[in-house]
Design an enzyme around this catalytic site. Structure first.
Site, mmCIF file in Angstrom:
data_model
loop_
_atom_site.group_PDB
_atom_site.id
_atom_site.type_symbol
_atom_site.label_atom_id
_atom_site.label_comp_id
_atom_site.label_asym_id
_atom_site.label_seq_id
_atom_site.Cartn_x
_atom_site.Cartn_y
_atom_site.Cartn_z
ATOM 1 C CE1 TYR A 58 -3.970 1.980 0.527
ATOM 2 C CE2 TYR A 58 -2.863 2.923 2.432
ATOM 3 C CZ TYR A 58 -3.904 2.938 1.520
ATOM 4 O OH TYR A 58 -4.862 3.897 1.611
ATOM 5 C CG ASP A 98 -1.971 -4.837 4.925
ATOM 6 O OD1 ASP A 98 -3.141 -5.293 4.945
ATOM 7 O OD2 ASP A 98 -1.712 -3.653 4.630
ATOM 8 C CE LYS A 134 -8.830 0.600 1.867
ATOM 9 N NZ LYS A 134 -7.413 0.313 1.902
HETATM 10 C C1 LIG Z 1 -6.310 0.820 2.444
HETATM 11 C C2 LIG Z 1 -5.187 -0.012 2.849
HETATM 12 C C3 LIG Z 1 -4.399 0.336 3.955
HETATM 13 C C4 LIG Z 1 -4.611 1.599 4.758
HETATM 14 O O1 LIG Z 1 -5.859 1.634 5.360
HETATM 15 P P1 LIG Z 1 -6.625 2.978 5.772
HETATM 16 O O2 LIG Z 1 -7.827 2.471 6.457
HETATM 17 O O3 LIG Z 1 -6.902 3.727 4.507
HETATM 18 O O4 LIG Z 1 -5.706 3.760 6.648
HETATM 19 C C5 LIG Z 1 -3.354 -0.507 4.292
HETATM 20 N N1 LIG Z 1 -3.103 -1.635 3.603
HETATM 21 C C6 LIG Z 1 -3.823 -1.982 2.526
HETATM 22 C C7 LIG Z 1 -3.480 -3.240 1.795
HETATM 23 C C8 LIG Z 1 -4.892 -1.196 2.111
HETATM 24 O O5 LIG Z 1 -5.596 -1.559 1.037
#
Ligand SMILES: *Cc1c(COP(=O)(O)O)cnc(C)c1O
Length: 409
Positions: free
Chosen positions: A112, A184, A209
């Site tokens: 990200y 992640d 997400k």
């Molecule tokens: C969107 C996202 C983030 C960050 O999340 P936020 O809620 O926007 O701070 C981190 N890792 C991945 C893979 C993402 O898609």
């Protein structure tokens, strides 16, 4: 009723974290309060000493937030969850809890965009060194390890190239070196992939997400595998302060009830669209973990139970073709983010990954013609029809351009 840890993910998504309290509510109520009163001086003192049941202050704990934390910890198969104000707050809190000045971090190069900046600039400013590597290449991971490496941070599938990293193999490298593996898991959600099964120590999520799934909350989550890690993370989050409020926690918990259904639909539709794109003449290549053409297809089948919602593909014609396609879509919403019920489309080189800079993008294989789609739960043929008409617009513009070129020469 079966114990939680024996039920299927579809069942857990509906029931996890729901505890019947006073008045037996069917869902956890919203405790919209910043503070909690004590029965007596003695009870207050006991709570501050970490004894007895109760709450003190919402930054330190709140029943609605705790219900969500419990739900996600159960879905991931971990010990405890810690809800954060955003995915970035979760990633920042997790990394700064595990790393200090003088330590070294090995990080996936396809991550990200803001994670890349957090690691490469802000952590570096505090004396935490890092090496960005292609974590799908185990030899590169091993080579990047140093005596002071304390964390390997992996995003898999990586963003936006969907490169898949072998969690079990990387966990072994980490543990042999006395380091922790942080994963992640945003792109897969615990329905499709459970990193703890493959040896991860900490999982982070952007709740924004799939877990919330309705594009109306920003939030994050840290899950620790071992109970003994929890007090340190909780203490860090209490002091860093990036917590998730009760209302947001309630909404995400509500979203999770349909997580298993949504993920199944996302996977079915995305697979169809990916197959369709592979045959399209305006498309140079397609990356989707469930396609046989994906370089880590076998690994992805071993490690996850589906390919997820996100497809990336390369348009013939680079930046200009990307721009034209973005301006031609109708049903697909031109927006960053992913994991919602609506199909979103974006162009990383000019949007999410613009801040990385051209050099880092090249290093991470993010080409100028790369388009990322997060497939929603709409009728898949409607989505395909919209993509097709947008690709026709790209082809028509090229034709006009070459005719103009012929006329000019
Ligand atoms: C969107 C996202 C983030 C960050 O999340 P936020 O809620 O926007 O701070 C981190 N890792 C991945 C893979 C993402 O898609």
């Amino acid at each position: 009723m079966k114990k939680h840890d024996q039920a299927a993910p579809e069942t857990l998504a509906v029931h996890a974290g729901v505890r019947k309290g006073e008045f037996l509510p069917a869902v956890p109520p919203i405790f919209q309060t910043s503070t909690f009163s004590f029965d007596s001086a003695e009870q207050g003192a006991a709570l501050f000493a970490g004894k007895g049941k109760g709450y003190i202050y919402t930054r330190m704990g709140n029943p609605t937030v705790e219900a969500l934390e419990t739900a996600i910890a159960i879905l991931e198969g971990g010990a405890k969850g810690l809800a954060c104000g955003s995915g970035m707050a979760a990633i920042h809190t997790a990394l700064v809890t595990l790393l200090k000045n003088g330590d070294h971090l090995v990080c996936s190069d396809a991550v990200y965009g803001p994670t890349c900046t957090l690691v490469g600039k802000f952590l570096a400013d505090f004396g935490i060194e890092s090496t960005m590597v292609d974590t799908s290449n185990l030899a590169a991971v091993k080579k990047a390890m140093r005596p002071n490496t304390k964390v390997i941070y992996v995003e898999t599938p990586g963003n936006p190239t969907l490169v898949v990293s072998d969690l079990a193999a990387i966990a072994e490298v980490a543990h042999q070196a006395g380091a922790r593996l942080v994963v992640d898991n945003t792109f897969m959600s615990p329905i499709l992939q459970q990193p703890f099964r493959w040896g991860a120590d900490v999982v982070v999520h952007s709740l924004t997400k799939f877990l919330n799934g309705h594009a109306d909350v920003v939030g994050g989550m840290i899950v620790v595998k071992e109970e003994e890690d929890y007090p340190l993370f909780r203490k860090a989050l209490n002091h860093f302060g990036g917590v998730l409020p009760p209302m947001e926690s309630f909404l995400v918990h509500r979203g999770i009830k349909t997580l298993a259904l949504r993920m199944r639909r996302h996977c079915e539709s995305a697979f169809k669209i990916a197959e369709h794109l592979e045959t399209h003449e305006q498309v140079e290549w397609v990356r989707y973990p469930s396609l046989k053409s994906h370089p880590q297809y076998e690994l992805s089948r071993k490690q996850a139970t589906g390919g997820g919602a996100v497809i990336s593909f390369g348009l013939k014609g680079g930046v200009e073709a990307g721009r034209r396609m973005m301006n031609a879509v109708g049903l697909c919403t031109l927006a960053v983010s992913l994991g919602g019920v609506e199909t979103l489309i974006q162009h990383p080189a000019s949007m999410t990954h613009a801040s990385m800079g051209a050099e880092a993008r090249k290093h991470a294989n993010i080409g100028d013609g790369l388009v990322r789609i997060s497939v929603g739960i709409e009728d898949v043929d409607d989505v395909i029809a919209d993509i097709d008409q947008a690709l026709e617009a790209v082809a028509a513009a090229k034709k006009d351009h070459s005719e103009m070129h012929v006329a000019a020469t």
